[in-house]
Write a protein that holds these residues in place. Structure first.
Motif, PDB file in Angstrom:
ATOM      1  N   ILE A 368       0.810  -1.186   0.125  1.00 21.89           N
ATOM      2  CA  ILE A 368      -0.024  -0.018  -0.002  1.00 21.89           C
ATOM      3  C   ILE A 368       0.736   1.235   0.131  1.00 21.89           C
ATOM      4  CG2 ILE A 368      -1.930  -1.157   1.063  1.00 21.89           C
ATOM      5  CD1 ILE A 368      -1.080   0.481   3.684  1.00 21.89           C
ATOM      6  N   GLU A 369       0.184   2.381  -0.605  1.00 22.36           N
ATOM      7  CA  GLU A 369       1.123   3.397  -0.528  1.00 22.36           C
ATOM      8  C   GLU A 369       0.755   4.433   0.711  1.00 22.36           C
ATOM      9  OE1 GLU A 369       1.783   7.114  -3.796  1.00 22.36           O
ATOM     10  OE2 GLU A 369      -0.118   5.785  -3.940  1.00 22.36           O
ATOM     11  N   CYS A 370       1.859   4.733   1.410  1.00 23.18           N
ATOM     12  CA  CYS A 370       1.531   5.043   2.905  1.00 23.18           C
ATOM     13  C   CYS A 370       2.734   5.564   3.383  1.00 23.18           C
ATOM     14  CB  CYS A 370       0.986   3.962   3.734  1.00 23.18           C
ATOM     15  SG  CYS A 370       2.397   2.815   4.273  1.00 23.18           S
ATOM     16  N   LEU A 371       2.642   6.137   4.557  1.00 20.09           N
ATOM     17  CA  LEU A 371       3.869   6.738   5.402  1.00 20.09           C
ATOM     18  C   LEU A 371       4.111   5.443   6.494  1.00 20.09           C
ATOM     19  CD1 LEU A 371       2.335  10.209   6.033  1.00 20.09           C
ATOM     20  CD2 LEU A 371       4.016   9.796   4.355  1.00 20.09           C
ATOM     21  N   PRO A 372       5.020   4.732   5.867  1.00 16.95           N
ATOM     22  CA  PRO A 372       5.475   3.304   6.477  1.00 16.95           C
ATOM     23  C   PRO A 372       5.669   3.588   8.101  1.00 16.95           C
ATOM     24  CG  PRO A 372       6.564   3.695   4.477  1.00 16.95           C
ATOM     25  CD  PRO A 372       5.949   4.897   4.693  1.00 16.95           C
ATOM     26  N   LEU A 373       6.581   4.465   8.466  1.00 16.26           N
ATOM     27  CA  LEU A 373       6.914   4.433   9.870  1.00 16.26           C
ATOM     28  C   LEU A 373       5.695   4.979  10.686  1.00 16.26           C
ATOM     29  CD1 LEU A 373      10.422   6.296   9.607  1.00 16.26           C
ATOM     30  CD2 LEU A 373       9.564   3.738   9.969  1.00 16.26           C
ATOM     31  N   GLN A 374       4.830   5.783  10.248  1.00 17.65           N
ATOM     32  CA  GLN A 374       3.596   6.120  11.113  1.00 17.65           C
ATOM     33  C   GLN A 374       2.696   5.167  10.839  1.00 17.65           C
ATOM     34  OE1 GLN A 374       1.914  10.005   9.741  1.00 17.65           O
ATOM     35  NE2 GLN A 374       3.980  10.735  10.110  1.00 17.65           N
ATOM     36  N   ILE A 375       2.679   4.528   9.907  1.00 17.68           N
ATOM     37  CA  ILE A 375       1.555   2.950  10.182  1.00 17.68           C
ATOM     38  C   ILE A 375       2.373   2.126  11.297  1.00 17.68           C
ATOM     39  CG2 ILE A 375       0.810   1.009   9.022  1.00 17.68           C
ATOM     40  CD1 ILE A 375      -0.490   3.768   7.955  1.00 17.68           C
ATOM     41  N   ASN A 376       3.526   1.954  11.370  1.00 19.82           N
ATOM     42  CA  ASN A 376       4.062   1.247  12.238  1.00 19.82           C
ATOM     43  C   ASN A 376       3.748   1.752  13.589  1.00 19.82           C
ATOM     44  OD1 ASN A 376       5.388  -0.201  10.372  1.00 19.82           O
ATOM     45  ND2 ASN A 376       7.323   0.504  10.681  1.00 19.82           N
ATOM     46  N   GLN A 377       3.697   2.958  13.789  1.00 19.39           N
ATOM     47  CA  GLN A 377       3.426   3.690  15.111  1.00 19.39           C
ATOM     48  C   GLN A 377       2.037   3.423  15.497  1.00 19.39           C
ATOM     49  OE1 GLN A 377       4.990   7.303  16.038  1.00 19.39           O
ATOM     50  NE2 GLN A 377       4.185   6.510  18.067  1.00 19.39           N
ATOM     51  N   VAL A 378       1.038   3.276  14.440  1.00 25.79           N
ATOM     52  CA  VAL A 378      -0.241   3.069  14.741  1.00 25.79           C
ATOM     53  C   VAL A 378      -0.303   1.601  15.288  1.00 25.79           C
ATOM     54  CG1 VAL A 378      -2.457   2.322  13.726  1.00 25.79           C
ATOM     55  CG2 VAL A 378      -1.089   4.230  12.968  1.00 25.79           C
ATOM     56  N   VAL A 379       0.396   0.650  14.614  1.00 29.15           N
ATOM     57  CA  VAL A 379       0.394  -0.666  14.933  1.00 29.15           C
ATOM     58  C   VAL A 379       0.900  -0.818  16.486  1.00 29.15           C
ATOM     59  CG1 VAL A 379       1.415  -3.074  14.665  1.00 29.15           C
ATOM     60  CG2 VAL A 379       0.488  -1.613  12.604  1.00 29.15           C
ATOM     61  N   MET A 380       2.108  -0.126  16.684  1.00 32.18           N
ATOM     62  CA  MET A 380       2.693  -0.246  18.042  1.00 32.18           C
ATOM     63  C   MET A 380       1.563   0.347  18.719  1.00 32.18           C
ATOM     64  SD  MET A 380       6.233   1.215  19.287  1.00 32.18           S
ATOM     65  CE  MET A 380       5.712   2.808  19.571  1.00 32.18           C
ATOM     66  N   ASN A 381       1.118   1.411  18.794  1.00 34.26           N
ATOM     67  CA  ASN A 381       0.113   1.745  19.901  1.00 34.26           C
ATOM     68  C   ASN A 381      -0.917   0.847  20.066  1.00 34.26           C
ATOM     69  OD1 ASN A 381       1.368   4.126  20.221  1.00 34.26           O
ATOM     70  ND2 ASN A 381       0.493   5.483  18.820  1.00 34.26           N
ATOM     71  N   LEU A 382      -1.470   0.365  18.999  1.00 27.72           N
ATOM     72  CA  LEU A 382      -2.721  -0.704  19.293  1.00 27.72           C
ATOM     73  C   LEU A 382      -2.168  -1.789  20.077  1.00 27.72           C
ATOM     74  CD1 LEU A 382      -4.594  -0.531  15.649  1.00 27.72           C
ATOM     75  CD2 LEU A 382      -4.998   0.667  17.906  1.00 27.72           C
ATOM     76  N   VAL A 383      -1.002  -2.385  19.443  1.00 32.96           N
ATOM     77  CA  VAL A 383      -0.591  -3.668  20.141  1.00 32.96           C
ATOM     78  C   VAL A 383      -0.059  -3.271  21.829  1.00 32.96           C
ATOM     79  CG1 VAL A 383       1.419  -5.458  20.117  1.00 32.96           C
ATOM     80  CG2 VAL A 383       0.341  -4.858  18.102  1.00 32.96           C
ATOM     81  N   VAL A 384       0.388  -2.445  21.982  1.00 32.85           N
ATOM     82  CA  VAL A 384       0.845  -1.904  23.540  1.00 32.85           C
ATOM     83  C   VAL A 384      -0.372  -1.813  24.191  1.00 32.85           C
ATOM     84  CG1 VAL A 384       1.974  -0.164  24.692  1.00 32.85           C
ATOM     85  CG2 VAL A 384       3.155  -1.004  22.833  1.00 32.85           C
ATOM     86  N   ASN A 385      -1.269  -0.897  23.661  1.00 29.35           N
ATOM     87  CA  ASN A 385      -3.016  -0.790  24.312  1.00 29.35           C
ATOM     88  C   ASN A 385      -3.360  -2.204  24.616  1.00 29.35           C
ATOM     89  OD1 ASN A 385      -2.810   1.805  24.494  1.00 29.35           O
ATOM     90  ND2 ASN A 385      -4.255   2.151  22.986  1.00 29.35           N
ATOM     91  N   ALA A 386      -3.283  -3.163  23.522  1.00 30.52           N
ATOM     92  CA  ALA A 386      -3.811  -4.651  23.818  1.00 30.52           C
ATOM     93  C   ALA A 386      -3.075  -5.227  24.884  1.00 30.52           C
ATOM     94  CB  ALA A 386      -3.764  -5.226  22.448  1.00 30.52           C
ATOM     95  N   ALA A 387      -1.713  -5.223  25.153  1.00 28.49           N
ATOM     96  CA  ALA A 387      -1.018  -5.827  26.057  1.00 28.49           C
ATOM     97  C   ALA A 387      -1.337  -5.268  27.450  1.00 28.49           C
ATOM     98  CB  ALA A 387       0.356  -5.753  25.804  1.00 28.49           C
ATOM     99  N   HIS A 388      -1.550  -3.810  27.395  1.00 26.45           N
ATOM    100  CA  HIS A 388      -1.879  -3.243  28.798  1.00 26.45           C
ATOM    101  C   HIS A 388      -3.447  -3.733  29.133  1.00 26.45           C
ATOM    102  CE1 HIS A 388       0.825   0.287  28.459  1.00 26.45           C
ATOM    103  NE2 HIS A 388       1.555  -0.762  28.743  1.00 26.45           N
ATOM    104  N   ALA A 389      -4.351  -3.961  28.373  1.00 26.82           N
ATOM    105  CA  ALA A 389      -5.540  -4.485  28.569  1.00 26.82           C
ATOM    106  C   ALA A 389      -5.532  -5.707  29.320  1.00 26.82           C
ATOM    107  CB  ALA A 389      -6.459  -4.387  27.269  1.00 26.82           C
ATOM    108  N   ILE A 390      -4.691  -6.343  29.137  1.00 24.15           N
ATOM    109  CA  ILE A 390      -4.705  -7.911  29.453  1.00 24.15           C
ATOM    110  C   ILE A 390      -3.841  -7.715  30.786  1.00 24.15           C
ATOM    111  CG2 ILE A 390      -3.751 -10.358  29.287  1.00 24.15           C
ATOM    112  CD1 ILE A 390      -3.873  -9.708  26.157  1.00 24.15           C
ATOM    113  N   ALA A 391      -4.679  -7.821  31.936  1.00 23.87           N
ATOM    114  CA  ALA A 391      -4.139  -7.270  33.417  1.00 23.87           C
ATOM    115  C   ALA A 391      -4.347  -8.659  34.125  1.00 23.87           C
ATOM    116  CB  ALA A 391      -5.016  -6.403  33.826  1.00 23.87           C
ATOM    117  N   GLY A 392      -5.069  -9.638  33.828  1.00 23.48           N
ATOM    118  CA  GLY A 392      -5.012 -10.937  34.728  1.00 23.48           C
ATOM    119  C   GLY A 392      -3.838 -11.768  34.769  1.00 23.48           C
ATOM    120  N   PRO A 393      -3.955 -12.715  35.704  1.00 22.84           N
ATOM    121  CA  PRO A 393      -2.904 -13.559  35.985  1.00 22.84           C
ATOM    122  C   PRO A 393      -2.673 -14.406  34.488  1.00 22.84           C
ATOM    123  CG  PRO A 393      -4.794 -14.289  37.264  1.00 22.84           C
ATOM    124  CD  PRO A 393      -5.109 -12.886  36.590  1.00 22.84           C
ATOM    125  N   GLU A 394      -3.733 -14.839  33.969  1.00 24.75           N
ATOM    126  CA  GLU A 394      -3.399 -15.604  32.905  1.00 24.75           C
ATOM    127  C   GLU A 394      -2.985 -14.820  31.663  1.00 24.75           C
ATOM    128  OE1 GLU A 394      -7.062 -17.886  31.793  1.00 24.75           O
ATOM    129  OE2 GLU A 394      -7.541 -17.906  34.010  1.00 24.75           O
TER     130      GLU A 394
END
Ligand code: ATP
Ligand code: MG
Length: 490
Positions: A368-394
């Motif tokens: 796709i035609e994009c600003l690649p580093l910024q798309i990476n930034q989006v992915v990073m934020n989403l993945v980090v948020n997802a990890a933060h949302a997993i709080a339980g012991p499992e």
């Protein structure tokens, strides 16, 4: 009934004494119009009722064969004549469809017809003709009775007319009703059509309304982002300088402190050799008072904690700068989305690996035609948020997926099975600085940054979330970058 009959002139004196006279009287006085003819068709009897009904006198008729005159304008046989002649052909010729065998008297016939010449305005007559036979059964003449049925016929006709009329009215009404019914049905059909049209319009309107409110939300969001962006740019700029020199001063300060402590160590060692006991006591007292041992441990800890704080502030400032100038130093390029995701996942691996297993489900998508580093930034934020949302012991699960929406759009998804987002929070997650995380854990810029970047790409972010189940963020991106009009013109 076979009547005994002797043809003779009615006022024959010799016969007036006998039973035949009585018969003649009976005949004359009989209230039913009756006449009789002999086998030569000559009238032998013409009673008073006959005179009255037909208007022809006995004197004019008896002895002649003119009985037709009382009925028709032209000479022709009557039913009595036909009983004598017995010619079937004649019956059919003169009375076709009108005569019938008498139901009471064998060999007799009856018929009904209208005679316009009788009376003022004609009469309906029911006439019955029967053969007259002698003892030997020989035919000697015929008798015909005439019943005036005008009243009945008139009543019947009136009834028939009334009936016809009624039928006509009913028919008319039925037709009218059918017409009204048809109109009603047409009406119903038209109404149903209008109803369907209304419903369709309503659906269209609702859809339009949804689109409008979505566009409005996006407008509000980008408006917010724009003003926050300006603010952030200013704040970042203002903070950046002091933070810069605080940070560099901190390094120097750390060095100086280390030197001071070294110096103090030397002084402490020299304490024992101080000759003046007062001075020695003062030194010891002060050392104990300030708890030098504790200071020696605590100051470096305070220093490194403060330095960490400053590092974080620098980080936030960097984020703010990124946020306010999302397209800075970037070139649009054709890029492999999967490559970008992979490298981003490597970078955040440390943050994620203890909390969740990352599952990649990549579709077959074009570059796709994009600003690649910024798309990476989006992915990073989403993945980090997802990890933060997993709080339980499992250990949780984060799925990263990609796919093709249509010829012009691709999508990427980050789904977690973490906490989910409460409805109240969901309205604000894209707002800058909105965070539910503990102080120091999140700045609340991740998603607004992602939003700005995706918007820059003319894409969209969709969220599907349920408390306790998890959250799925989907980013839809156009394959080809289209230059916005105002930029293209510039
Ligand atoms: N996957 C997720 N599951 C649950 N909540 C989420 C998820 N992603 C975002 N949120 C909520 O949205 C808020 C805003 O997210 P955002 O990424 O903008 O900021 P942050 O993560 O709090 O801070 P930062 O990303 O700046 O470190 C989060 O604080 C959190 O409440
Ligand atoms: Mg975040």
């Amino acid at each position: 009934m076979t009547a005994q009959f002797k043809p003779a002139p009615p006022d024959d004196d010799s016969e007036r004494q006998s039973g035949a006279i009585a018969l003649s009287e009976f005949f004359d006085g009989h209230p039913v119009a009756t006449f009789a003819i002999d086998t030569k068709h000559v009238i032998t009897h013409w009673n008073r009722a006959c005179e009255q009904l037909l208007g022809w006198s006995k004197g004019a008729m008896v002895g002649t064969s003119n009985h037709w005159q009382a009925f028709y304008p032209k000479a022709r046989p009557l039913l009595a004549d036909l009983v004598i002649s017995g010619e079937q052909v004649e019956f059919d010729r003169y009375y076709e469809g009108k005569y019938d065998n008498s139901s009471l008297i064998p060999d007799a016939f009856e018929a009904e017809d209208f005679f316009p010449n009788i009376g003022k305005s004609g009469h309906w007559l029911h006439f019955t003709a029967a053969p007259l036979r002698d003892h030997g059964g020989r035919l000697v003449g015929a008798i015909e009775t005439l019943l005036d049925v005008t009243e009945r016929r008139v009543a019947e006709n009136a009834l028939r007319r009334a009936h016809d009329n009624l039928e006509h009215v009913v028919e008319k009404r039925t037709a009218q009703l059918a017409e009204v019914n048809e109109r009603l049905e047409d009406d119903i059909r038209a109404r149903q059509l209008a109803d369907a049209e209304l419903r369709r319009r309503n659906i269209e309107l609702t859809e339009l309304n949804d689109q409008l409110s979505m566009a409005q939300q996006q407008l509000v969001q980008s408006e917010k982002l724009a003003s926050i962006g300006q603010l952030a740019a200013g704040v970042a700029h203002e903070i950046n300088n002091p933070i810069g020199y605080i940070f560099s001063n901190f390094g120097t300060l750390q060095t100086y402190l280390a030197q001071l402590f070294d110096m103090l160590d030397v002084y402490q060692q020299a304490e024992a050799s101080v000759a003046d006991p007062d001075m020695a006591a003062r030194l010891r007292a002060m050392r104990e008072d300030i708890d030098l041992g504790f200071l020696r441990e605590d100051i470096p800890a305070l220093m490194s904690e403060s330095k960490e704080g400053i590092v974080r502030v620098r980080h936030i400032v960097q984020d703010l700068k990124d946020f306010s100038r999302v397209d800075a130093n970037q070139e649009w390029a054709w890029a492999d989305l999967h490559q970008g995701i992979d490298s981003t996942l490597n970078i955040v691996a440390n943050e994620v690996k203890y909390k969740a297993e990352v599952v990649k489900q990549y579709g077959d998508i074009p570059d796709i035609e994009c600003l690649p580093l910024q798309i990476n930034q989006v992915v990073m934020n989403l993945v980090v948020n997802a990890a933060h949302a997993i709080a339980g012991p499992e250990r949780g699960r984060i799925a990263v997926r990609t796919g093709v929406l249509d010829a012009e759009q691709v999508w990427l998804e980050v789904e977690d099975n973490g906490s989910g987002i409460a409805p109240e929070a969901l309205k604000r997650i894209f707002d800058p600085f909105f965070t539910t995380k503990a102080v120091g854990k999140g700045t609340g810029l991740g998603l607004s940054l992602a939003y700005g970047i995706v918007q820059k790409h003319a894409g969209r972010i969709e969220v599907d979330t349920e408390l306790g189940r998890g959250t799925r963020f989907r980013v839809v991106l156009p394959v080809r970058h289209s230059v916005p009009e105002q930029e293209a013109g510039a």
